[in-house]
Enzyme design. Structure first.
Site, PDB file in Angstrom:
ATOM      1  N   HIS A  78      -8.002  -8.665   2.854  1.00  0.00           N
ATOM      2  CA  HIS A  78      -6.930  -9.677   3.435  1.00  0.00           C
ATOM      3  C   HIS A  78      -7.242 -10.649   4.333  1.00  0.00           C
ATOM      4  O   HIS A  78      -7.204 -11.774   5.088  1.00  0.00           O
ATOM      5  CB  HIS A  78      -6.294  -8.235   4.558  1.00  0.00           C
ATOM      6  CG  HIS A  78      -4.972  -7.709   3.731  1.00  0.00           C
ATOM      7  ND1 HIS A  78      -3.796  -8.729   3.482  1.00  0.00           N
ATOM      8  CD2 HIS A  78      -4.615  -6.597   3.079  1.00  0.00           C
ATOM      9  CE1 HIS A  78      -3.152  -8.204   2.475  1.00  0.00           C
ATOM     10  NE2 HIS A  78      -3.853  -6.709   2.938  1.00  0.00           N
ATOM     11  N   THR A 127       0.599  -1.014  -0.108  1.00  0.00           N
ATOM     12  CA  THR A 127      -0.098   0.167  -0.184  1.00  0.00           C
ATOM     13  C   THR A 127       0.660   1.334  -0.279  1.00  0.00           C
ATOM     14  O   THR A 127       0.301   1.888  -0.700  1.00  0.00           O
ATOM     15  CB  THR A 127      -1.209  -0.267   1.179  1.00  0.00           C
ATOM     16  OG1 THR A 127      -1.740  -1.219   1.307  1.00  0.00           O
ATOM     17  CG2 THR A 127      -1.615   1.208   1.626  1.00  0.00           C
ATOM     18  N   ARG A 131      -1.735   6.360   5.657  1.00  0.00           N
ATOM     19  CA  ARG A 131      -0.387   6.268   4.537  1.00  0.00           C
ATOM     20  C   ARG A 131      -1.471   6.406   3.084  1.00  0.00           C
ATOM     21  O   ARG A 131      -0.935   6.985   1.911  1.00  0.00           O
ATOM     22  CB  ARG A 131       0.158   4.851   4.653  1.00  0.00           C
ATOM     23  CG  ARG A 131      -0.192   3.628   4.465  1.00  0.00           C
ATOM     24  CD  ARG A 131       0.527   2.136   4.487  1.00  0.00           C
ATOM     25  NE  ARG A 131      -0.375   1.311   4.731  1.00  0.00           N
ATOM     26  CZ  ARG A 131      -0.997   0.658   6.049  1.00  0.00           C
ATOM     27  NH1 ARG A 131      -0.405   1.161   7.141  1.00  0.00           N
ATOM     28  NH2 ARG A 131      -0.987  -0.789   5.176  1.00  0.00           N
TER      29      ARG A 131
END
Length: 536
Positions: free
Chosen positions: A300, A72, A157
């Protein structure tokens, strides 16, 4: 003569119009989105979401990441800097830094402080680890800092790296249910953000729970509910319907991240940002970066073949449709430019592949570390493994010197051992990576993701299909197409309708935007552009 003058005036007007910039650029990143999802779920999408983008925009069917590791942090950095981790410095979400001798998180900043009480750890963030400029930085410079840049995401992020160094603000979601920021951006969080947080929008989603959007037989592109390749979701059995209120009471407001409603909440916040920051209201082009993260959390935990993932994309399709309609009304059709892509794709669950007669498997990272340490102790009498993460192996140099062991000999011994492991295809040393000639495709990908001051002594390339992860759900990180093949669609201002199947690289997005907006390239890009969307 009059007709000639009218023609000249018309041409002149068109030329002036062609030099204008859009009022607003919106960069949309969908976390862990495979290009395949636009095909696989197409029959169940609405006409106004993904299909609107694909039918009326320009579609790049073969957009590829050109480096490893496909995570990511590096993905968002590559999209917006137009360069790879070896240059922009974001070599992972977190990584063991050889230079510092400790683990580093991509947006950590010990000197930053949160602007929202109760989120001290989550708010100590900034873009200081990003070594190159972004397209958003260059827009700030080009407008003499008059154009606004705001980045938003559920992940820190995903908000910080796209917004760049000069952003007005970056906002990300905290486990308290609030959107937060750090004092890197300002001394006080805007009043409209505080007002939004106080309204606790996330609770409306938690209270209603998560049921399938459509009748169960719609989900025939997915495996059955509660299949053996799914993990738990926030501790709950992976079966519809989900009692989100119960999950919330056992955990915190962070549980909404792993539901499609995290995307809905982010869209609400994006619309509020456009309204309150008056984005797209004047002649200075503004830039809003939006990163939808819930797709990654669901992927995930539950994997690419789960009904939950399909439901998340069917709901995201409606969210995209609603957002485009909002932009039409608030900014105006033809006044905004949108691009949609992903920070990486994702692998199939290895156990699912194995059960269908493909001889691959998952390998637990902790088991790899255990095997490496045992080999080291058996061979050299010492544990020489300092760290193994992100496919990088680091040796304890101080212990090597103390034991008078030659690094070259140790590297070769570990390479030989690793090549005996079922999952390993190739092992590259630092010397091989830095001497890369470009002839080995996978070595080239590794070299573009490698920073000698931060990465390991050896880098491991697993065989296709193997996954360094648990037995359920999925992950990503490799240079194989299942991790690198992502969507890219340009839509809106001065974008013609069309498509191409030619291979393109993710680092071409930022320099293309620079050319489209007629501003300076991000400072470390190779400046290879997507000419298809530059043509009039």
């Amino acid at each position: 003569m009059k007709k000639v003058l009218i023609l000249i005036a018309t041409i002149f007007s068109l030329l002036l119009q062609a030099q204008d910039r859009p009022k607003l650029v919106v960069g949309i990143v969908v976390d862990q989105m495979k290009m395949d999802y636009l095909y696989r779920f197409s029959n169940d999408f609405s006409a106004d979401g993904f299909k609107r983008l694909m039918n009326d925009g320009y579609v790049f069917h073969n957009m590829q990441y050109n480096y490893m590791p496909t995570f990511t942090g590096p993905g968002h950095a590559a999209i917006y800097t137009g360069t790879t981790p070896s240059t922009n410095g974001i070599v992972g979400n977190e990584w063991f830094s050889r230079k510092l001798g400790k683990e580093v998180y991509c947006t950590d900043d010990a000197n930053a402080s949160t602007l929202v009480v109760g989120t001290e750890k989550e708010g100590k963030m900034s873009p200081k680890n990003l070594l190159s400029t972004t397209i958003t930085d260059e827009l700030k410079l080009a407008t003499n800092f008059k154009g606004k840049v705001i980045g938003i995401s559920l992940k820190d992020r995903g908000a910080i790296l796209p917004a760049g160094h000069f952003a007005n603000w970056a906002f990300w979601y905290a486990k308290t249910g609030e959107f937060i920021s750090s004092d890197f951006y300002g001394k006080k969080i805007p009043d409209w953000v505080t007002e939004f947080n106080n309204e606790k929008h996330y609770m409306s989603y938690i209270n209603k729970g998560w049921e399938l959007l459509k009748p169960v037989d719609t989900y025939n592109e997915s495996l059955a509910d509660d299949n053996p390749y799914e993990g738990k979701l926030n501790g709950a059995k992976p079966v519809f319907p989900y009692n989100l209120k119960e999950m919330y009471e056992k955990n915190d407001a962070g549980i909404i991240r792993a539901t499609p409603f995290g995307n809905d909440l982010l869209e609400e916040f994006a619309k509020k940002a456009i309204e309150k920051e008056e984005l797209g209201k004047d002649d200075n082009t503004d830039f809003l970066t939006v990163s939808f993260s819930s797709t990654d959390y669901v992927g995930h935990n539950l994997g690419p073949r789960s009904m939950e993932l399909q439901d998340t994309y069917l709901r995201l399709d409606l969210t995209i449709a609603d957002f485009l309609n909002y932009l039409d009304k608030k900014v105006g059709k033809g006044n905004y430019l949108v691009f949609l892509t992903a920070d990486h794709a994702g692998a199939e669950n290895a156990k699912f592949l194995n059960d269908n007669k493909y001889n691959v498997t998952n390998v637990e990272p902790k088991e790899i570390v255990k095997a490496l340490k045992k080999f080291s102790t058996d061979t050299f009498g010492e544990d020489l493994v300092l760290n193994y993460s992100n496919f990088n192996l680091f040796f304890n140099k101080e212990l090597l010197q103390k034991k008078e062991l030659k690094l070259k000999k140790v590297k070769q011994a570990f390479k030989d051992f690793l090549m005996t492991q079922d999952q390993v295809k190739r092992v590259y040393s630092e010397e091989e990576i830095l001497a890369n000639s470009g002839n080995d495709y996978y070595l080239n990908c590794i070299a573009k993701g490698y920073d000698p001051t931060q990465d390991g002594d050896l880098v491991i390339l697993d065989k296709p299909g193997y996954i360094e992860y648990g037995p359920t759900g999925t992950s990503h990180g490799t240079p194989y197409s299942y991790d690198t093949h992502v969507p890219l669609v340009f839509y809106g201002w001065n974008i013609k309708k069309g498509e191409t199947h030619d291979r393109k690289e993710i680092t071409q997005i930022a320099p293309t935007l620079a050319q489209k907006l007629k501003i300076t390239f991000p400072n470390a890009t190779e400046a290879k552009v997507l000419t298809e969307v530059l043509e009039k």
